[in-house]
Write a protein that holds these residues in place. Sequence first.
Motif, mmCIF file in Angstrom:
data_model
loop_
_atom_site.group_PDB
_atom_site.id
_atom_site.type_symbol
_atom_site.label_atom_id
_atom_site.label_comp_id
_atom_site.label_asym_id
_atom_site.label_seq_id
_atom_site.Cartn_x
_atom_site.Cartn_y
_atom_site.Cartn_z
ATOM 1 N N ASN A 176 44.122 45.930 37.214
ATOM 2 C CA ASN A 176 44.720 45.912 35.885
ATOM 3 C C ASN A 176 45.621 44.687 35.693
ATOM 4 O O ASN A 176 45.707 44.139 34.596
ATOM 5 N N ALA A 177 46.284 44.260 36.739
ATOM 6 C CA ALA A 177 47.232 43.145 36.653
ATOM 7 C C ALA A 177 46.584 41.788 36.899
ATOM 8 O O ALA A 177 47.269 40.767 36.877
ATOM 9 N N HIS A 178 45.287 41.753 37.102
ATOM 10 C CA HIS A 178 44.591 40.514 37.453
ATOM 11 C C HIS A 178 44.861 39.388 36.449
ATOM 12 O O HIS A 178 45.242 38.287 36.834
ATOM 13 N N ALA A 179 44.660 39.653 35.173
ATOM 14 C CA ALA A 179 44.843 38.611 34.149
ATOM 15 C C ALA A 179 46.290 38.135 34.096
ATOM 16 O O ALA A 179 46.553 36.953 33.874
ATOM 17 N N VAL A 180 47.226 39.058 34.327
ATOM 18 C CA VAL A 180 48.642 38.680 34.321
ATOM 19 C C VAL A 180 48.936 37.754 35.494
ATOM 20 O O VAL A 180 49.553 36.693 35.327
ATOM 21 N N LYS A 212 46.928 35.882 37.149
ATOM 22 C CA LYS A 212 46.212 34.614 37.029
ATOM 23 C C LYS A 212 46.777 33.741 35.913
ATOM 24 O O LYS A 212 46.391 32.586 35.798
ATOM 25 N N GLY A 213 47.645 34.297 35.070
ATOM 26 C CA GLY A 213 48.211 33.528 33.972
ATOM 27 C C GLY A 213 47.185 33.158 32.912
ATOM 28 O O GLY A 213 47.279 32.097 32.288
ATOM 29 N N LEU A 214 46.222 34.032 32.684
ATOM 30 C CA LEU A 214 45.136 33.730 31.756
ATOM 31 C C LEU A 214 45.546 33.826 30.287
ATOM 32 O O LEU A 214 44.873 33.261 29.422
ATOM 33 N N PHE A 215 46.605 34.557 30.006
ATOM 34 C CA PHE A 215 47.076 34.725 28.633
ATOM 35 C C PHE A 215 48.563 34.430 28.567
ATOM 36 O O PHE A 215 49.297 34.684 29.520
ATOM 37 N N ASP A 216 49.001 33.971 27.411
ATOM 38 C CA ASP A 216 50.432 33.756 27.237
ATOM 39 C C ASP A 216 51.118 35.122 27.129
ATOM 40 O O ASP A 216 50.470 36.130 26.818
#
Length: 132
Positions: A43-47, A49-53
């Motif tokens: 669930n925290a993968h995108a966070v 990786k910094g993929l979204f602001d």
Amino acid sequence: MDSTKDTSTPICDHMRSAGNWNPVWNTVAELDEAWLEKFMQMNAHAVRKGLFDPLTLEFIAIAVDASCTHMYAPGVRRHIRKALELGASKEQILALLQMVSVVGIHSVAMGVPLLVEEAEKLAEHGPMQEPF
């Protein structure tokens, strides 16, 4: 439990300490903390990786927590507050909530044609003769 397995839960621990923990997850953690940690890690993968602001992440979190399949008010409140702190306007958040509200319309979109079909079948053929 096998003592050779890694039983650390850094993501769950961080979520608890940051106030982002849903108490409902306590039961899952009691039954299988390793699985829950892996789920939270995914669930925290995108966070991570910094993929979204940060504001986009808050908008996504609001949408998920406010959706009719989730409806987790403490999360909605927390993410609305953070989005406002990050510069979101009330109008943006309202628009987001309005967009998320249409998820429930699929119940009507699916159910109404079935209602019409079954009403027509009843009128044409009478009651069902066999049990479900």
